[in-house]
Enzyme design. Structure first.
Site, PDB file in Angstrom:
ATOM      1  N   CYS A  12       0.837  -1.200   0.000  1.00 21.41           N
ATOM      2  CA  CYS A  12       0.000   0.000   0.000  1.00 21.41           C
ATOM      3  C   CYS A  12       0.879   1.260   0.000  1.00 21.41           C
ATOM      4  CB  CYS A  12      -0.917  -0.010   1.226  1.00 21.41           C
ATOM      5  SG  CYS A  12      -0.021   0.145   2.784  1.00 21.41           S
ATOM      6  N   CYS A  15       3.043   1.638   3.053  1.00 17.46           N
ATOM      7  CA  CYS A  15       4.191   0.723   3.084  1.00 17.46           C
ATOM      8  C   CYS A  15       5.322   1.271   2.213  1.00 17.46           C
ATOM      9  CB  CYS A  15       3.781  -0.663   2.587  1.00 17.46           C
ATOM     10  SG  CYS A  15       2.454  -1.404   3.553  1.00 17.46           S
TER      11      CYS A  15
END
Length: 81
Positions: A12, A15
């Site tokens: 994501c 991240c």
């Protein structure tokens, strides 16, 4: 010694941001390091992390479920060495 930095998450935006911060912090600290992205949910669970993104330094979870500030990332990495 190479410092092993792992980013726990499914890829994501959070991240990816944590991976950028960790890499920048390792460079600032002048470390010999490697960055690995752990995206497999079962592998993430093995670390005992319920929320992502997670930051792991030399197999030790130092942050989970949030994106620390750039300064905090640098501190977390140096403290884990």
């Amino acid at each position: 010694m190479t410092v092993k930095i792992q980013i726990l998450g499914t890829g994501c935006p959070k991240c990816k941001k944590l991976a950028e911060l960790a890499e920048a912090a390792a460079k600032e600290l002048g470390l010999d390091y490697s960055v690995e992205k752990v995206t497999d949910i079962s592998e993430i669970m093995e670390f005992g992390v319920a929320g992502t993104p997670g930051l792991v330094v030399n197999d030790k979870v130092v942050s989970a479920g949030r994106i620390p500030t750039p300064l905090a990332v640098k501190r977390l990495i140096s403290e884990a060495l």
